[in-house]
Design an enzyme around this catalytic site. Structure first.
Site, PDB file in Angstrom:
ATOM      1  N   HIS A  17      -1.387  19.255   0.141  1.00  0.00           N
ATOM      2  CA  HIS A  17      -2.517  18.950   1.207  1.00  0.00           C
ATOM      3  C   HIS A  17      -1.998  19.012   2.589  1.00  0.00           C
ATOM      4  O   HIS A  17      -1.503  17.936   3.018  1.00  0.00           O
ATOM      5  CB  HIS A  17      -3.092  17.801   1.020  1.00  0.00           C
ATOM      6  N   HIS A  36      -7.699  21.605   3.688  1.00  0.00           N
ATOM      7  CA  HIS A  36      -7.497  20.157   2.891  1.00  0.00           C
ATOM      8  C   HIS A  36      -6.530  20.465   1.907  1.00  0.00           C
ATOM      9  O   HIS A  36      -5.564  19.625   1.873  1.00  0.00           O
ATOM     10  CB  HIS A  36      -8.742  19.849   2.216  1.00  0.00           C
ATOM     11  N   GLU A  82     -16.040  -6.332  -9.395  1.00  0.00           N
ATOM     12  CA  GLU A  82     -15.071  -6.172 -10.364  1.00  0.00           C
ATOM     13  C   GLU A  82     -14.087  -5.062  -9.853  1.00  0.00           C
ATOM     14  O   GLU A  82     -12.975  -5.143 -10.000  1.00  0.00           O
ATOM     15  CB  GLU A  82     -15.542  -5.768 -11.861  1.00  0.00           C
ATOM     16  N   HIS A  89     -24.074  -6.281 -22.873  1.00  0.00           N
ATOM     17  CA  HIS A  89     -23.119  -6.952 -22.508  1.00  0.00           C
ATOM     18  C   HIS A  89     -21.863  -6.993 -23.581  1.00  0.00           C
ATOM     19  O   HIS A  89     -20.820  -7.885 -23.380  1.00  0.00           O
ATOM     20  CB  HIS A  89     -23.564  -8.542 -22.395  1.00  0.00           C
TER      21      HIS A  89
END
Ligand SMILES: Cc1ncc(C[n+]2csc(CCOP(=O)(O)OP(=O)(O)O)c2C)c(N)n1
Length: 714
Positions: free
Chosen positions: A35, A270, A434, A496
């Site tokens: 890149h 890029h 999280e 859950h």
């Protein structure tokens, strides 16, 4: 290209910046992969940072008080590789020429541990940014704990270079929000604001006002309108350093692939080499010689290499201060050095409790909380917390303070762990974040001096998977506490109840997963986790109570260290059957084993808390626990059965969970899914007496029925 007389300072700056640009361009060209666009556009800001601000010692990349530099946009790896080579790290030019090749120190994306000077592994966008937040937290914590008046032994900045992709990824929002809340004033991010991503302009999908967004998080923001304006970059960095109350984002407007006549400001610059023709045009446009490639003008090199002397000197001064500090505060100095070296103090484990036999027992999450709150007394480097689940995960460290900005009013202390509100606090309140939590923990560990732990429900390990994987890749000793570990968690239902999460974690190389069966195994599991300083460990814990086994009747919980061990063996002779269980299912197989023994079967009971620890044992040990000659083996685990065939073999069987859970009381769900002593006994009988057809002997309809109920038993 060397100037025959001394270049002006502007000429020298330009020479140095173009050296970085074309080292990067040539390396990508030679590799035919990489890149070039980011290094070409961001070279000026990186140059200013590395030659005027960054405190580092190229001859000792692990100097404790160095500034940390993170290239979050890891695809731009040739930028730091060029800078590392030029400033005198042990990264010779041949390594630059071996960019992206087998065995080189210049891999496609920066890898911690492989290239001297690379602080963290980046590539998955957003991770590095969040790592830098973790590093800044580590710095603030260590400074608060160890600095004394006149002895600022911990005093450095964390710099990150971030891209559009980094700021688009959700993890950066989580981490930025927390960094703003915590007022991490020594975190400074340079944003390569070039309006182009891999396949598009940012106007196609990323049009929010980034400065306002970060202002709203509580950051200090500045805009540099011309990314080639060194004075403006310099000024912005000074302002950012002077800002003590807020982390800084400097939005530097640049041009992807700067200098390339046909590819600048297009995504073609890029992620692919510019190509021969365009390289030639670019070199001509920026006044760079076409030959040789990998050209480094002497004057540029000499300028960059000043970092060697200034770095050595900076470290020598720090060493002198530290020597005085060690005289004035010998205990603190010892503790600091030990923590930074990743060593554990003698007797760190003295307080780990052992739990008496108790048929009612306790949840392993509760046992974990008790163990953690003993260990922390002797381990000041242990800091961490949960994603807003302290009461559920039992991970609050009592009375050792909350990590919060000391200048904040303590205000509403709901949820505080007590013991003070400051950067010396050891409870990190990650909030419901999280992904950010995992990535921040990686930054804490990568900084050094910290043993980080995180906590949430096992089901939400899915939200943390990218940083867990990177912790394993980087060999970072992060500890994950995952509670509510099975369908047995009950009423919260299938959203859950983890099913495939254990299998999924076990699939990550270099991660140790431990699912202890009772309070005493939990204590040993923490022991293993703390000692595991170069490998992450996931502790998989129950919400529900489990009997604490009577270790006078069963083998010692220390067996956990070997991953699997014979909990109870046959009285004499050879076993007819081996029952294998993990976590909450061990007490079930113990009871099933008793029943089967009463029926005259010779049963061996194996507790297998960790596949990875078991796999690391010598073959002789593994064969002693699971002798190859004994085929009837039944594994019982309230999770996906995937992978168990490795231990039960082709003739074995597994009671697991092959579908989503259900909303009902935990005992009911467990019963309905076949986790009962009766079902285990029945399946064991079928296995031993050959009544249950093996997979290949079943009719399609039978196989489908089994598959529906239990998942793939092999
Ligand atoms: C999580 C993640 N998703 C996707 C990618 C693939 N990828 C690499 S770079 C990039 C976007 C690049 O845009 P930007 O961040 O602006 O970098 P620049 O084009 O300025 O070099 C993408 C999508 C990745 N590395 N990480």
């Amino acid at each position: 290209m060397n100037y025959s007389t001394a270049p002006s300072s502007a000429e020298l700056d330009n020479l140095c910046i173009n050296t970085v640009r074309f080292l990067s361009v040539d390396a990508v060209e030679k590799a035919n992969s990489g890149h070039p666009g980011l290094p070409m556009g961001a070279a000026p800001m990186a140059y200013v940072l590395w030659t005027r601000f960054l405190k580092h010692n190229p001859t000792n990349p692990s100097w404790i008080d160095r500034d940390r530099f993170v290239l979050s946009a890891g695809h731009g790896s040739m930028l730091p590789y060029s800078l590392l080579h030029l400033t005198g790290y042990d990264l010779p030019l041949e390594q630059i020429q071996l960019f992206r090749q087998w065995g080189s120190k210049t891999p496609g994306h920066p890898e911690r541990g492989l290239t001297p000077g690379v602080e963290t592994t980046t590539g998955p966008l957003g991770q590095g940014f969040a790592n830098s937040v973790g590093m800044a937290i580590a710095e603030d914590y260590l400074a608060a704990r160890y600095n004394r008046p006149d002895y600022e032994i911990v005093d450095h900045y964390t710099y990150a270079l971030v891209s559009d992709g980094d700021l688009m990824e959700g993890v950066s929002s989580e981490a930025a929000s927390l960094a703003g809340h915590l007022k991490l004033g020594k975190l400074i991010c340079l944003y390569d604001d070039n309006h182009i991503t891999l396949s598009a302009g940012t106007n196609i999908a990323f049009t929010e006002d980034r400065a306002m967004r970060f202002e709203a998080y509580g950051w200090h923001t500045q805009i540099v309108e011309n990314g080639n304006d060194l004075a403006a970059i310099d000024h912005a960095l000074r302002e950012a350093q002077a800002e003590k109350e807020r982390p800084s984002l400097i939005l530097v407007q640049t041009h992807l692939g700067y200098g390339s006549p046909n590819k600048q400001d297009t995504f073609k610059a890029h992620g692919s080499p510019l190509g021969d023709k365009e390289v030639k045009l670019t070199k001509e446009a920026l006044g760079w010689p076409l030959d040789p490639t990998f050209y480094i003008p002497d004057q540029a090199l000499a300028h960059f290499r000043r970092a060697v002397d200034t770095g050595r000197q900076a470290e020598a001064e720090w060493n002198a201060t530290f020597t005085k500090y060690a005289k004035a505060f010998p205990d603190l100095a010892k503790e600091f050095q030990q923590g930074m070296a990743g060593d554990l103090p003698k007797g760190w484990d003295a307080g780990i409790p052992s739990f008496p036999a108790d048929p009612k027992g306790m949840a392993t999450r509760v046992a974990s909380g008790k163990v953690l709150n003993e260990i922390d007394k002797k381990l000041p480097s242990l800091i961490g917390g949960s994603a807003d689940l302290d009461p559920s995960t039992h991970t609050a460290l009592q009375a050792v303070g909350d990590f919060e900005n000391p200048r904040d009013e303590a205000g509403n202390l709901q949820g505080s762990a007590g013991g003070g509100w400051s950067y010396a606090g050891r409870n990190l309140h990650f909030g419901v974040r999280e992904h950010g939590m995992g990535a921040i923990a990686n930054g804490l560990a990568a900084h050094g001096g910290i043993i980080p732990f995180t906590a949430t429900f096992l089901i939400f390990s899915d939200y943390m998977r990218p940083p867990i994987r990177l912790a394993a890749l980087m060999e970072l000793g992060v500890i994950y506490v995952f509670t509510h570990d099975s369908i047995a968690l009950g009423e919260d239902g299938p959203t859950h109840q983890p099913v495939e999460q254990l299998a999924s974690l076990r699939a990550i190389p270099e991660l140790t997963v431990i699912r202890p069966c009772d309070a005493n195994e939990t204590a040993v599991a923490w022991h293993v986790a703390i000692e595991s300083r170069d490998r992450p460990v996931a502790l998989i814990l129950t919400r529900q109570n489990l009997p604490t086994l009577d270790r006078t009747q069963f083998a010692a919980a220390e067996g956990l260290r070997r991953g699997a061990y014979i909990l109870k063996d046959v009285a004499e002779g050879k076993p007819d059957l081996i029952l294998i269980g993990t976590g909450s299912e061990v007490s079930l197989i113990v009871r099933a084993g008793e029943n089967l023994t009463n029926e005259g079967m010779h049963v061996r009971i194996v507790s297998m808390p960790s596949w990875e620890l078991f796999d690391a044992q010598p073959q002789s040990y593994r064969d002693s626990v699971l002798p190859p000659s004994i085929h009837p083996r039944l594994a019982v685990e309230a999770g996906a059965t995937q992978g168990w065939c490795k231990y039960v073999g082709g003739a074995g069987d597994v009671i697991g969970v092959g579908r989503f859970g259900a909303s009902a009381p935990g005992e009911v769900v467990m019963r309905e899914y076949g986790f009962t002593v009766e079902n285990i006994c029945q399946r064991a009988m079928e296995l031993v007496h050959g009544k249950r057809p093996l997979l290949h002997q079943r009719t399609d309809a039978e196989a489908m029925q089994v598959w529906r109920n239990e998942g793939d038993p092999n």
